[in-house]
Motif scaffolding. Structure first.
Motif, PDB file in Angstrom:
ATOM      1  N   SER A   1       0.864  -1.184   0.000  1.00 30.46           N
ATOM      2  CA  SER A   1       0.000   0.000   0.000  1.00 30.46           C
ATOM      3  C   SER A   1       0.898   1.230   0.000  1.00 30.46           C
ATOM      4  O   SER A   1       1.669   1.435   0.942  1.00 30.46           O
ATOM      5  CB  SER A   1      -0.916   0.017   1.227  1.00 30.46           C
ATOM      6  OG  SER A   1      -1.793  -1.095   1.215  1.00 30.46           O
TER       7      SER A   1
ATOM      8  N   ARG B   1      -0.795  -1.246  -4.599  1.00 30.34           N
ATOM      9  CA  ARG B   1      -1.921  -0.311  -4.637  1.00 30.34           C
ATOM     10  C   ARG B   1      -1.448   1.065  -4.193  1.00 30.34           C
ATOM     11  O   ARG B   1      -0.913   1.229  -3.100  1.00 30.34           O
ATOM     12  CB  ARG B   1      -3.020  -0.818  -3.706  1.00 30.34           C
ATOM     13  CG  ARG B   1      -4.389  -0.195  -3.904  1.00 30.34           C
ATOM     14  CD  ARG B   1      -5.430  -1.041  -3.186  1.00 30.34           C
ATOM     15  NE  ARG B   1      -6.780  -0.578  -3.446  1.00 30.34           N
ATOM     16  CZ  ARG B   1      -7.515   0.100  -2.568  1.00 30.34           C
ATOM     17  NH1 ARG B   1      -7.035   0.374  -1.373  1.00 30.34           N
ATOM     18  NH2 ARG B   1      -8.746   0.488  -2.870  1.00 30.34           N
TER      19      ARG B   1
ATOM     20  N   VAL C   1      -4.266   0.437  -8.922  1.00 26.33           N
ATOM     21  CA  VAL C   1      -3.658  -0.880  -8.720  1.00 26.33           C
ATOM     22  C   VAL C   1      -2.825  -1.232  -9.942  1.00 26.33           C
ATOM     23  O   VAL C   1      -3.310  -1.178 -11.083  1.00 26.33           O
ATOM     24  CB  VAL C   1      -4.730  -1.959  -8.486  1.00 26.33           C
ATOM     25  CG1 VAL C   1      -4.080  -3.328  -8.328  1.00 26.33           C
ATOM     26  CG2 VAL C   1      -5.557  -1.622  -7.252  1.00 26.33           C
TER      27      VAL C   1
END
Length: 213
Positions: free
Chosen positions: A29, A166, A190
């Motif tokens: 992330s 992501r 993504v």
């Protein structure tokens, strides 16, 4: 080790960094601020050995935990190699299967990508263009000559075909994307696994993201 640059697709989207027979699920992330600052978090979950022998299974998992405790966790070393700040790696919960969260902060997303390419000796160009109402990150990777990959670099630990990458905006929305799928009302991008595969006759690929604060 010489490879044709076309194999960058394998390196960038097909390299598995695993210890022994450890199995795990990995999510990246990347929290992107409107000005280009980046906070990168890696969650490795369900970490366990698939060895049937109890002694070998325990030894493999203990080696993973020992490296983490000693500050030698591969993603942690990779973030340090990239000059990240506030870098840390910690075990989440004491029981098997294990979970580990590794985090780091960077002043500019384009500098991070540039350092990754330089450290792995990947030919390419990285730009962050600022417009009146938006910013665009572009990464061009070149496929037209041979290159030598430094596959012993700590940064290789950030490349994992099975992982999900992501990029999440802390404010604003993405308005254009190449090589990414937009999600959550265009607040997240993504990375597509096929993004590194060149089209026939092309000398490279370009990944890009444009966002507005």
């Amino acid at each position: 080790m010489k490879r044709h640059i076309a194999s960058i697709a394998v390196v960038a989207s097909g390299m598995l960094i695993l210890t022994g027979c450890l199995q795990k699920e990995t999510d990246h992330s990347l929290y992107l601020s409107p000005d280009g600052k980046l906070a990168w978090s890696i969650l490795e979950r369900d970490v366990r050995s698939d060895e049937r022998d109890l002694a070998k299974r325990t030894a493999e998992e203990q080696e993973y935990l020992d490296r983490l405790a000693a500050g030698l966790h591969p993603p942690l070393l990779a973030f340090r190699q990239l000059a990240g700040s506030d870098t840390s790696a910690r075990l989440i919960g004491p029981r098997r299967p294990y979970a580990v969260l590794t985090e780091s902060r960077f002043d500019a997303i384009d500098e991070v990508v540039r350092r990754i390419l330089a450290d792995l000796r990947m030919p390419g160009d990285v730009t962050l263009a600022r417009h009146e109402e938006s910013l665009t990150l572009s990464v061009a990777l070149y496929y037209d000559f041979d290159w030598e990959l430094d596959d012993g670099s700590a940064v290789c630990a950030l490349l994992d075909y099975a992982a999900r990458y992501r990029i999440i905006l802390t404010e604003g929305r993405f308005v254009e994307a190449t090589g990414f799928s937009l999600e959550d009302d265009s607040t997240a991008a993504v990375l597509r696994r096929k993004a590194f595969k060149p089209r026939e006759g092309e000398r490279g690929v370009t990944l890009s993201l444009t966002w507005r604060p």
